[in-house]
Design a protein around this motif. Structure first.
Motif, short mmCIF file in Angstrom:
data_model
loop_
_atom_site.label_atom_id
_atom_site.label_comp_id
_atom_site.label_asym_id
_atom_site.label_seq_id
_atom_site.Cartn_x
_atom_site.Cartn_y
_atom_site.Cartn_z
N ARG A 457 -2.28 4.62 13.39
CA ARG A 457 -1.05 5.24 12.92
C ARG A 457 -0.32 4.27 12.00
N ILE A 458 0.11 4.79 10.85
CA ILE A 458 0.79 3.97 9.84
C ILE A 458 2.22 4.46 9.69
N GLU A 459 3.15 3.54 9.76
CA GLU A 459 4.56 3.86 9.57
C GLU A 459 5.06 3.15 8.31
N VAL A 460 5.75 3.90 7.47
CA VAL A 460 6.27 3.37 6.21
C VAL A 460 7.77 3.61 6.17
N TRP A 461 8.54 2.55 5.90
CA TRP A 461 9.99 2.65 5.73
C TRP A 461 10.34 2.54 4.25
#
Length: 525
Positions: A457-461
């Protein structure tokens, strides 16, 4: 406009001209046999390992009574790197047995080449890619099952990709049933008249070879009429779960118990039926986080007179069908949806839904004056709060198609998602995305876990908000998309922070990352 809101961005696509000969043939000869209506798969993959996405579709085969004598070719287009394609003969993709259905790419043996899982009416195959040449190996023993969907994922957490095959119905020329809408002319039957065929699960031995291991895994609960498989992590425990779209049978959700064991919670979760408690004609399926709940919403394509299923998660493992409330239901009532994908197509930071539509009965217009055989796609633009607007009528590049497969991939290296659509007994179509927002595409590589980080899972802010994507295979209908995570950054040129949650439990962080293409590798730690 608040700091967390992205400016409105328009959708823009340009259709790429493809060779006239690059088309699917369903092999119909007038018998009105059931499989004729369903085929038309397609996939994006890098065949020749040059870094550019190429395209494969089944060329088709003539349907004959003896399934063991059927064969057909898989057609290929090679990409020159700019999104311009030319036909090519790829060794090992000609004279393949069976009546081809789906094509599913993944690096099964972790040698760096993208292999294929090939499903068919007839034998299923692993097509191992060795420097652009494919070698076929039957997936278990050859059989005459009608196989459709495939899901390639690490089911047991050993770091190697396994294969789940969804089977459809027990059909053969001898078992073909006469159906008619006018009492005399033969037409295509509903799957309700046929018995389903149980799914098959194949475990990776740890070297790219496989053995069947269905019984005792929980996958024996998938009893057939399956047309779509998708991977999700619905309970956010880091383990891949399985979503199943079944045609006229209840849809299913198999929750990963760890160690390769799954339990079907489709009915108790609220995912199995529509809001009236009815099973629908589930076909294409995908999921994504489309609102600010940070929970997966599941989308399922259905038949005409049935809304697209929009199952919003309101608690751990609990869903409610919001087809009508999301504004997807009413526009999708008269269309028949096969392929279906979630992706941020206008790069505004919100995940949209695109569908491939087309009827199965060519004479439907003589029976229904408000239903068409060839149908335009839907493109449901998300407002980021759980509501959608179908903007497809405003996109001049879209026409009407007898559409089946739908896949997403970046054909020209500009980091935004482009679209592949394949018609049944018709041509393929590719649309280049020309939206103006900033795009970030993240590709993962791992030396200790599943190839391409499937399951991460990749989270981008960016723009003071977080976007989350699961790296996955499968989804849609008979389709293989690029194994990458696409993010729209709207008007931002930099992602403030990126967090990768690898299946191994390892977490990597990057900060101040420019838009464009990003490769992240996981190594021993």
């Amino acid at each position: 406009m608040s700091p967390t809101e992205a400016p409105a961005l328009s959708f823009a696509f340009k259709e790429i001209q493809l060779p006239d000969s690059f088309r699917h043939h369903n092999g119909a000869q007038g018998q009105k046999w059931f499989p004729e209506t369903m085929s038309g798969g397609g996939a994006f993959l890098d065949i020749d390992s040059d870094g550019d996405l190429d395209v494969l579709i089944p060329g088709g085969a003539t349907l004959i009574e003896d399934v063991s004598r059927m064969e057909g070719d898989v057609l290929a287009l090679l990409n020159d790197g700019s999104g311009t394609f030319s036909e090519a003969l790829i060794p090992g993709l000609d004279h393949l047995p069976g009546y081809a259905m789906g094509l599913y790419p993944a690096d099964l043996d972790q040698d760096g080449d993208i292999d294929l899982v090939y499903t068919s009416l007839g034998p299923n195959l692993i097509l191992e890619n060795t420097n652009g040449t494919f070698v076929a190996t039957p997936l278990a023993s050859a059989n005459d099952d009608w196989s459709t969907a495939a899901l390639i994922f690490d089911a047991d957490g050993d770091g190697w990709l396994d294969i789940l095959i969804g089977n459809y119905v027990d059909w053969s020329a001898e078992k073909d049933i006469f159906c008619s809408t006018d009492g005399s002319t033969k037409g295509y039957c509903t799957p309700e008249l046929y018995e389903g065929v149980t799914a098959s699960f194949f475990r990776n031995r740890g070297d790219g070879s496989f053995y069947e291991d269905t019984n005792g895994t929980g996958f024996e609960a998938i009893e057939g009429k399956t047309l779509g498989l998708a991977m999700a992590d619905v309970n956010a425990d880091g383990l891949p779960d399985v979503l199943v779209a079944n045609d006229t049978d209840p849809d299913q959700m198999l929750i990963n118990q760890g160690g390769g064991s799954f339990v079907d919670e489709g009915i108790v979760s609220g995912l199995a039926f529509d809001e009236r408690g009815r099973a629908r004609a589930g076909m294409g399926i995908d999921s994504g986080i489309t609102d600010d709940s940070d929970r997966e919403t599941v989308f399922v394509g259905n038949f005409s007179d049935e809304m697209i299923g929009v199952y919003r998660q309101f608690g751990p493992g609990s869903f409610i069908d919001r087809a009508a409330g999301s504004a997807i239901g009413q526009p999708s009532t008269l269309t028949l949806t096969f392929g279906l994908m979630t992706s941020d197509l206008n790069l505004d930071g919100h995940v949209d839904v695109i569908t491939a539509n087309g009827h199965v009965e060519q004479t439907i217009e003589s029976i229904r004056d408000n239903v068409r055989y060839k149908q335009t796609p839907h493109l449901f633009a998300s407002d980021g709060k759980g509501s959608f607007d179908d903007v497809a009528p405003s996109i001049s590049a879209f026409g009407a198609y007898a559409a089946r497969a739908l896949a997403i991939g970046d054909i020209d290296g500009d980091a935004d998602p482009d679209i592949l659509l394949v018609e049944n007994n018709g041509p393929a179509h590719i649309w280049k995305n020309q939206s103006t927002g900033s795009a970030l595409k993240i590709v993962l590589e791992s030396s200790i876990g599943p190839a391409h980080g499937i399951g991460a899972r990749i989270e981008v802010w960016s723009n003071q908000r977080m976007q989350s994507r699961l790296v996955k295979s499968g989804s849609s209908y008979l389709s293989g998309s690029e194994t990458a995570a696409f993010f729209g950054l709207s008007d931002a040129s930099i992602a403030d922070s990126i967090l990768v949650h690898w299946p191994s439990g390892h977490i990597q962080r990057r900060t101040n990352v420019s838009s464009g293409n990003l490769l992240i590798r996981e190594t021993e730690h």
